[in-house]
Design a protein around this motif. Structure first.
Motif, PDB file in Angstrom:
ATOM      1  N   VAL A 198      -8.225  13.404  -0.463  1.00 32.25           N
ATOM      2  CA  VAL A 198      -7.101  13.343  -1.406  1.00 32.25           C
ATOM      3  C   VAL A 198      -7.152  14.527  -2.370  1.00 32.25           C
ATOM      4  O   VAL A 198      -6.122  15.136  -2.692  1.00 32.25           O
ATOM      5  CB  VAL A 198      -7.129  12.001  -2.180  1.00 32.25           C
ATOM      6  CG1 VAL A 198      -6.211  12.069  -3.390  1.00 32.25           C
ATOM      7  CG2 VAL A 198      -6.708  10.865  -1.272  1.00 32.25           C
ATOM      8  N   GLN A 199      -8.349  14.865  -2.799  1.00 36.61           N
ATOM      9  CA  GLN A 199      -8.476  15.949  -3.769  1.00 36.61           C
ATOM     10  C   GLN A 199      -8.078  17.298  -3.176  1.00 36.61           C
ATOM     11  O   GLN A 199      -7.801  18.250  -3.913  1.00 36.61           O
ATOM     12  CB  GLN A 199      -9.909  16.014  -4.316  1.00 36.61           C
ATOM     13  CG  GLN A 199     -10.955  16.430  -3.294  1.00 36.61           C
ATOM     14  CD  GLN A 199     -11.480  15.283  -2.461  1.00 36.61           C
ATOM     15  OE1 GLN A 199     -10.872  14.215  -2.398  1.00 36.61           O
ATOM     16  NE2 GLN A 199     -12.627  15.492  -1.822  1.00 36.61           N
ATOM     17  N   ILE A 229       0.830  -1.207   0.000  1.00 35.84           N
ATOM     18  CA  ILE A 229       0.000   0.000   0.000  1.00 35.84           C
ATOM     19  C   ILE A 229       0.862   1.254   0.000  1.00 35.84           C
ATOM     20  O   ILE A 229       1.825   1.359   0.760  1.00 35.84           O
ATOM     21  CB  ILE A 229      -0.914   0.017   1.242  1.00 35.84           C
ATOM     22  CG1 ILE A 229      -1.845  -1.204   1.232  1.00 35.84           C
ATOM     23  CG2 ILE A 229      -1.732   1.307   1.309  1.00 35.84           C
ATOM     24  CD1 ILE A 229      -2.579  -1.403   2.548  1.00 35.84           C
ATOM     25  N   SER A 230       0.524   2.184  -0.866  1.00 37.61           N
ATOM     26  CA  SER A 230       1.084   3.540  -0.782  1.00 37.61           C
ATOM     27  C   SER A 230      -0.044   4.468  -0.358  1.00 37.61           C
ATOM     28  O   SER A 230      -0.295   4.651   0.830  1.00 37.61           O
ATOM     29  CB  SER A 230       1.714   3.949  -2.113  1.00 37.61           C
ATOM     30  OG  SER A 230       0.826   3.709  -3.193  1.00 37.61           O
ATOM     31  N   ALA A 231      -0.799   5.023  -1.315  1.00 35.88           N
ATOM     32  CA  ALA A 231      -1.988   5.818  -0.998  1.00 35.88           C
ATOM     33  C   ALA A 231      -2.750   6.068  -2.290  1.00 35.88           C
ATOM     34  O   ALA A 231      -2.136   6.341  -3.328  1.00 35.88           O
ATOM     35  CB  ALA A 231      -1.609   7.143  -0.344  1.00 35.88           C
ATOM     36  N   PRO A 232      -4.069   5.981  -2.275  1.00 42.03           N
ATOM     37  CA  PRO A 232      -4.842   6.274  -3.481  1.00 42.03           C
ATOM     38  C   PRO A 232      -4.663   7.741  -3.881  1.00 42.03           C
ATOM     39  O   PRO A 232      -4.488   8.620  -3.034  1.00 42.03           O
ATOM     40  CB  PRO A 232      -6.284   5.998  -3.065  1.00 42.03           C
ATOM     41  CG  PRO A 232      -6.183   5.163  -1.828  1.00 42.03           C
ATOM     42  CD  PRO A 232      -4.926   5.587  -1.144  1.00 42.03           C
ATOM     43  N   MET A 233      -4.729   8.007  -5.178  1.00 41.96           N
ATOM     44  CA  MET A 233      -4.623   9.365  -5.690  1.00 41.96           C
ATOM     45  C   MET A 233      -5.961   9.917  -6.155  1.00 41.96           C
ATOM     46  O   MET A 233      -6.023  11.042  -6.665  1.00 41.96           O
ATOM     47  CB  MET A 233      -3.594   9.429  -6.828  1.00 41.96           C
ATOM     48  CG  MET A 233      -2.175   9.124  -6.376  1.00 41.96           C
ATOM     49  SD  MET A 233      -0.961   9.389  -7.693  1.00 41.96           S
ATOM     50  CE  MET A 233       0.551   8.855  -6.861  1.00 41.96           C
ATOM     51  N   PHE A 234      -7.026   9.136  -5.987  1.00 42.29           N
ATOM     52  CA  PHE A 234      -8.382   9.600  -6.262  1.00 42.29           C
ATOM     53  C   PHE A 234      -9.220   9.387  -5.003  1.00 42.29           C
ATOM     54  O   PHE A 234      -8.955   8.485  -4.204  1.00 42.29           O
ATOM     55  CB  PHE A 234      -9.001   8.842  -7.434  1.00 42.29           C
ATOM     56  CG  PHE A 234      -8.375   9.150  -8.769  1.00 42.29           C
ATOM     57  CD1 PHE A 234      -8.822  10.224  -9.525  1.00 42.29           C
ATOM     58  CD2 PHE A 234      -7.329   8.380  -9.259  1.00 42.29           C
ATOM     59  CE1 PHE A 234      -8.252  10.518 -10.754  1.00 42.29           C
ATOM     60  CE2 PHE A 234      -6.760   8.662 -10.476  1.00 42.29           C
ATOM     61  CZ  PHE A 234      -7.210   9.743 -11.240  1.00 42.29           C
ATOM     62  N   ARG A 235     -10.249  10.202  -4.833  1.00 37.28           N
ATOM     63  CA  ARG A 235     -11.037  10.150  -3.605  1.00 37.28           C
ATOM     64  C   ARG A 235     -11.849   8.868  -3.493  1.00 37.28           C
ATOM     65  O   ARG A 235     -12.199   8.433  -2.397  1.00 37.28           O
ATOM     66  CB  ARG A 235     -11.954  11.369  -3.536  1.00 37.28           C
ATOM     67  CG  ARG A 235     -13.083  11.346  -4.539  1.00 37.28           C
ATOM     68  CD  ARG A 235     -13.890  12.615  -4.549  1.00 37.28           C
ATOM     69  NE  ARG A 235     -14.965  12.579  -5.528  1.00 37.28           N
ATOM     70  CZ  ARG A 235     -15.432  13.647  -6.155  1.00 37.28           C
ATOM     71  NH1 ARG A 235     -14.909  14.841  -5.911  1.00 37.28           N
ATOM     72  NH2 ARG A 235     -16.426  13.525  -7.013  1.00 37.28           N
ATOM     73  N   SER A 236     -12.186   8.260  -4.632  1.00 36.48           N
ATOM     74  CA  SER A 236     -12.891   6.983  -4.613  1.00 36.48           C
ATOM     75  C   SER A 236     -12.484   6.178  -5.831  1.00 36.48           C
ATOM     76  O   SER A 236     -12.216   6.730  -6.903  1.00 36.48           O
ATOM     77  CB  SER A 236     -14.418   7.178  -4.601  1.00 36.48           C
ATOM     78  OG  SER A 236     -14.853   7.783  -5.795  1.00 36.48           O
ATOM     79  N   MET A 250      -7.117   9.939   5.477  1.00 37.29           N
ATOM     80  CA  MET A 250      -6.001  10.620   4.839  1.00 37.29           C
ATOM     81  C   MET A 250      -5.577  11.845   5.639  1.00 37.29           C
ATOM     82  O   MET A 250      -6.364  12.433   6.389  1.00 37.29           O
ATOM     83  CB  MET A 250      -6.371  11.027   3.414  1.00 37.29           C
ATOM     84  CG  MET A 250      -6.888   9.883   2.540  1.00 37.29           C
ATOM     85  SD  MET A 250      -5.725   8.501   2.374  1.00 37.29           S
ATOM     86  CE  MET A 250      -4.390   9.313   1.479  1.00 37.29           C
ATOM     87  N   SER A 251      -4.315  12.236   5.454  1.00 37.88           N
ATOM     88  CA  SER A 251      -3.749  13.382   6.160  1.00 37.88           C
ATOM     89  C   SER A 251      -2.846  14.154   5.218  1.00 37.88           C
ATOM     90  O   SER A 251      -2.278  13.593   4.275  1.00 37.88           O
ATOM     91  CB  SER A 251      -2.961  12.916   7.390  1.00 37.88           C
ATOM     92  OG  SER A 251      -2.252  13.982   7.973  1.00 37.88           O
ATOM     93  N   ALA A 252      -2.703  15.443   5.490  1.00 36.07           N
ATOM     94  CA  ALA A 252      -1.812  16.283   4.684  1.00 36.07           C
ATOM     95  C   ALA A 252      -0.358  16.140   5.104  1.00 36.07           C
ATOM     96  O   ALA A 252       0.537  16.606   4.401  1.00 36.07           O
ATOM     97  CB  ALA A 252      -2.236  17.747   4.780  1.00 36.07           C
ATOM     98  N   THR A 253      -0.104  15.488   6.220  1.00 36.50           N
ATOM     99  CA  THR A 253       1.265  15.300   6.707  1.00 36.50           C
ATOM    100  C   THR A 253       1.487  13.837   7.040  1.00 36.50           C
ATOM    101  O   THR A 253       0.554  13.123   7.423  1.00 36.50           O
ATOM    102  CB  THR A 253       1.537  16.151   7.961  1.00 36.50           C
ATOM    103  OG1 THR A 253       0.576  15.805   8.971  1.00 36.50           O
ATOM    104  CG2 THR A 253       1.425  17.639   7.646  1.00 36.50           C
ATOM    105  N   PRO A 254       2.734  13.357   6.913  1.00 34.34           N
ATOM    106  CA  PRO A 254       3.020  11.953   7.242  1.00 34.34           C
ATOM    107  C   PRO A 254       2.767  11.680   8.716  1.00 34.34           C
ATOM    108  O   PRO A 254       2.989  12.539   9.571  1.00 34.34           O
ATOM    109  CB  PRO A 254       4.505  11.801   6.899  1.00 34.34           C
ATOM    110  CG  PRO A 254       4.820  12.934   5.985  1.00 34.34           C
ATOM    111  CD  PRO A 254       3.925  14.060   6.387  1.00 34.34           C
ATOM    112  N   GLY A 255       2.318  10.479   8.998  1.00 38.03           N
ATOM    113  CA  GLY A 255       2.066  10.083  10.376  1.00 38.03           C
ATOM    114  C   GLY A 255       2.714   8.747  10.688  1.00 38.03           C
ATOM    115  O   GLY A 255       3.666   8.324  10.026  1.00 38.03           O
TER     116      GLY A 255
END
Length: 958
Positions: free
Chosen positions: A721-722, A695-702, A758-763
């Motif tokens: 994400v958007q 897993i990385s992270a989706p680049m679309f909201r759905s 999702m977050s705007a900063t790494p956790g």
């Protein structure tokens, strides 16, 4: 519509009547409208890469996995590397013609395959009933000027208004092309029957004016010109009568001739453009041509045409092609995204679904790899072009998995096609392969774990086991004998020897995993031991994958290049720095050997400083080529999944765009595009041979993945994400919290929901030691060299990398005790069957011993190609360790101080079945004192040795 799909013979592929997925009202671009076929058509000549720095894609007409891809091919005078591509170069101003097939994204400049039977619409005058210039002497004079402003291209359809006043339109069914030519004045079609993209050895054309039919065949060589020959057939009907016709054959043009043939069995020749025909129509004609294609016969080509397009209008065929693409592109429904993001995504998905190609005709017949006509089982298809000359080398890292997710029935048929191919050829490569590795084995094992089990699994495994063992007479792996016997390929072999060890290790891992699923434990254990052979080319001194000579690692080798400067290539299409991470089956061990998480992270950061640096004198990455595909997700094993996300966002922004040069490397039948799709989905099948997803992270909201003909749906949500929330802060899998940064293959097989926070900063999500993806360590400590052979069967082993081995008749029987004088130490000769490993080439293996106190330890072994020294480690049960210096003399030398010859043989066996003379020895080392107050748990063999190659048959304590 359903009756027509059944007539096409693709009902299993296109299983539903509702072909188009309704677009959401808020969507700016539907999946179909988002496809831009010109992405990837322009070459960037400024980049420092081993392959051409562009996709080598094409605009044209095709249906998903279709046999034909009618399309234009361009020409640009000047630099042949740009102008004479086998496809469509966006900066070109001339079209060579409109051919029947295309490989999307091939390399091999000047040796592209496909483009059979090109047609050139000609609007000029004939001279005395023949063409003004013989195409065999100057076909370029008939090339067609055009402008991009006069082109229209969409999935399943292409149109261009040419400078000569002729408008050409193309559409397709799976096995037939429908072309429409609208002339303003004089109307002729030049049929360059011998004009494909690669060398041609023969062709034939026949004109039947009474039925307005032209048919024929060509015999030539496939992509990359590596020795794969084939014959293709066509049959074309026209809806307008012929005003005149003729043929050419070499320098002779004959008006009114209805037949021409030029054929040879000599495959060293090139008869391109030597044979063809022309037909003319009334001035101002609008001509529709329907061309059936086959690899079996002209009759089958005609049957394909009649069954699939019959009397249908051009617009009807175009509409069906559109419906198929709407269904195919609708298998992944992404929510949100800008028009540019959606265009890049759906164009990538489109490119990934052009190949492989159905090979069977509508009557079920196909030409097998044994050159015999076979009939595919009812309801199935035989697929060809599973990564052309690369033998799956590109496909196994992304595209095959994407097909399994979106078209599981196609994946099943791909699996059976591979099994049938192997049965027909008796080997695991489809003829001459340009790339290394038995990559079809990886594809098969990977898709099997993803649920594509509708094939003969037992036959597949049995074939793998039978062909991938000593004496290596059935394998298609180059230098398979040396690899099977020693677990390495020495650098002097060249031909990218070092990277081949890595690729072969992945192949063996894939076999082991399939064996495990089928309950074949012994086969699993055997191939898992070979899956760890990558350790034989890992140099613990420099902590890098490195070329290895029979006398040690080549530490002078510059890992930023592909070869050693003497023409002995070591890394295929990438550098040593890029290949240094290609151990997907056991990354945790690789990371430990590279110095641990912190050190490996720093090294990977250096690689990622440049994401697409190319393959020449670079320390940066090469993400536009396949060996580096998995490198971003290595961060997941380094407990830093947010770094993988950062790299993928950079790659999407820096390497890809929606311009004609927006694909950064050869797409290789869709593998680069499939990688791009996975980068956007936020998951990637990084452990080749399994269906596990990292897993990385989706680049679309759905994201919704609804496969054609399958029931395993996957729903992904990633709100925010958007708005810039790119990092995973939490994950629920089917409603259950999960911190692990990977998903098991069971999720793929069953489907389900992934709900991301999702977050705007790494956790901290996914950063725990227990959160990393699996590393498969089985077999890491197993013996890895076959050093003894039966007399007369020297090809069942190899000790010194020079084809020599010890005779089994001169060593103790398997399992026999071998006392070491009065030392109190007794060795046990390995219980190994002929052709199976009987000694260790050390790379730090752990040898477990019965837990008891001991006063000394000794090693039984020898060295080849000179003496070898290293340091072993005794591990006590209390956790303490004791280093033990270890040295062996060369097997042909007298025992030096510290060694005692326990076994002496007069002669040795050669791989050619003969015996050699001389005296050869197996030594015991002088016992090294141990702490007798402690209990011995195990001995770790040396991580590295100097000079020659060390071989250890046994370890024993007093």
């Amino acid at each position: 519509m359903r009756r027509r799909l059944l007539a096409w013979g693709l009902a299993p592929l296109l299983a539903t009547v509702g072909l188009a997925t309704p677009a959401a009202a808020s969507r700016a671009l539907s999946p179909f409208d988002a496809v831009d076929q010109f992405i990837g058509t322009e070459m960037d000549t400024t980049q420092n890469k081993s392959n051409d720095a562009y996709g080598n894609t094409f605009p044209g007409a095709a249906v998903p996995f279709g046999m034909v891809q009618p399309s234009p091919t361009t020409y640009k005078p000047g630099n042949a590397l740009v102008g004479e591509k086998g496809g469509y170069e966006y900066t070109a101003g001339l079209i060579r013609g409109f051919g029947m097939t295309r490989y999307s994204g091939t390399g091999c400049t000047g040796r592209y395959g496909g483009y059979e039977f090109p047609t050139i619409p000609y609007a000029g005058d004939l001279v005395d009933g023949v063409l003004p210039v013989n195409p065999s002497t100057d076909v370029k004079g008939y090339y067609l000027g055009f402008s991009h402003t006069n082109e229209v291209s969409e999935p399943g359809y292409y149109k261009v208004a040419l400078d000569n006043g002729v408008t050409t339109e193309l559409t397709a069914s799976p096995r037939a092309a429908v072309s429409r030519f609208s002339f303003a004045g004089h109307a002729s079609l030049i049929l360059d029957v011998s004009g494909p993209n690669n060398r041609t050895f023969g062709s034939e054309v026949t004109i039947d004016p009474a039925t307005r039919t032209v048919s024929g065949w060509m015999y030539g060589v496939d992509v990359c010109d590596v020795g794969n020959y084939y014959k293709a057939y066509f049959s074309t009907t026209y809806d307008k009568p012929f005003a005149s016709y003729g043929t050419w054959n070499d320098g002779e043009m004959t008006a009114g001739s209805a037949h021409a043939v030029k054929s040879d069995t000599d495959v060293s020749v090139d008869y391109r453009h030597d044979t063809g025909a022309w037909i003319t129509f009334a001035d101002g004609a609008r001509v529709t041509a329907k061309t059936g294609f086959s690899y079996v016969s002209v009759a089958n080509a005609a049957a394909n045409r009649d069954a699939e397009v019959g009397r249908d209008r051009f617009e009807t065929v175009r509409s069906r092609a559109r419906c198929q693409w709407e269904q195919a592109l609708g298998t992944i429904d992404v929510g949100g995204g800008t028009d540019a993001q959606r265009t890049a995504f759906y164009t990538a998905l489109y490119h990934a679904l052009l190949h492989p190609n159905v090979r069977d005709d509508v009557n079920g017949q196909y030409l097998g790899y044994d050159n015999q006509v076979h009939v595919v089982a009812k309801g199935r298809h035989f697929y060809e072009n599973l990564n052309f000359a690369g033998s799956g080398w590109d496909m196994y890292r992304s595209q095959a998995q994407l097909i399994a997710l979106t078209f599981p029935k196609v994946a099943d048929d791909m699996q059976q096609s591979i099994v049938d191919m192997v049965a027909q050829r008796g080997s695991w490569a489809p003829g001459a392969a340009r790339m290394q590795g038995d990559n079809y084995q990886v594809i098969l094992s990977t898709l099997d774990d993803m649920g594509a089990t509708g094939y003969d699994r037992k036959a597949a495994l049995a074939s793998m086991v039978a062909t991938q063992k000593l004496p290596a007479v059935l394998t298609t792996r180059s230098d398979g004998y040396q690899y099977f016997a020693t677990g390495l390929i020495e650098n002097r072999k060249g031909d990218f020897a070092t990277s081949r060890v890595l690729e072969y290790s992945i192949d063996d891992f894939a076999i082991a995993q399939l064996a495990s699923r089928l309950g074949a434990r012994a086969d699993h254990d055997f191939f898992m031991a070979r899956a760890q052979n990558w350790m034989n080319v890992f140099d613990p001194v420099t902590q890098h994958i490195r070329p290895r000579e029979r006398t040690g690692f080549d530490r002078s080798f510059d890992l930023s290049v592909r070869d050693d400067g003497a023409g002995r290539g070591q890394f295929n299409q990438s550098t040593g720095y890029q290949y240094g991470w290609l151990v997907p089956q056991n990354l945790s061990t690789l990371i430990a050997k590279r110095g641990g998480v912190a050190a490996a992270t720093a090294q990977l950061d250096v690689l990622m400083a440049q994401l697409d640096a190319g393959a020449y004198t670079q320390t940066g990455n090469y993400l536009s080529n396949q060996p580096a595909f998995g490198t971003p997700w290595v961060y997941n094993w380094l407990r830093a999944p947010s770094k993988a996300t950062d790299v993928l966002y950079r790659a999407v922004a820096e390497m890809y765009d929606t311009t004609p040069s927006g694909l950064p490397g050869n797409d290789d039948q869709g593998s680069l595009s499939a990688w791009y799709v996975f980068a956007n989905l936020g998951v990637y099948p990084a452990i080749y041979g399994t269906g596990d997803l990292v897993i990385s992270a989706p680049m679309f909201r759905s994201i919704a993945i609804d496969p054609v003909g399958g029931h395993r749906t996957i729903r992904i949500t990633a709100p925010g994400v958007q708005d810039g929330a790119r990092y995973v802060a939490g994950l629920r899998v089917n409603g259950t919290k999960r911190t692990a940064n990977w998903l098991p293959s069971s999720f793929v097989r069953s489907g389900g929901r992934l709900d991301f926070t999702m977050s705007a900063t790494p956790g901290a999500w996914g950063t725990g030691a227990a959160d990393v993806p699996p590393s498969y360590t089985d077999g890491a400590d197993a013996r890895n060299n076959v050093g003894t052979t039966p007399d007369g069967q020297g090809n069942l082993g190899l000790l010194d990398l020079s084809d020599w081995s010890l005779s089994r008749s001169g060593v103790p029987a398997p399992g026999a005790a071998l006392p070491f004088g009065t030392t109190g130490i007794s060795f046990t000769w390995p219980s190994a069957a002929p052709g199976t490993p009987d000694n260790w080439i050390p790379h730090g293996q752990r040898v477990d011993l019965p837990n008891h106190q001991a006063t000394s330890v000794s090693f039984l072994g020898l060295a080849t190609n000179g003496p070898a020294s290293g340091t072993a480690t005794v591990v006590y049960t209390d956790g303490t360790v004791q280093p033990v210096p270890l040295s062996f003399a060369d097997w042909a030398a007298a025992a030096p101080p510290g060694n005692t010859a326990l076994i002496t043989l007069s002669g040795r066996n050669n791989a050619n079945g003969t015996a050699g003379t001389g005296t050869f020895r197996v030594f015991a080392t002088d016992p090294a004192a141990l702490d007798s107050t402690k209990t011995v748990d195990a001995v770790l063999l040396p991580e590295s040795t100097d000079k020659g190659i060390m071989h250890i048959f046994d370890v024993a304590v007093s």
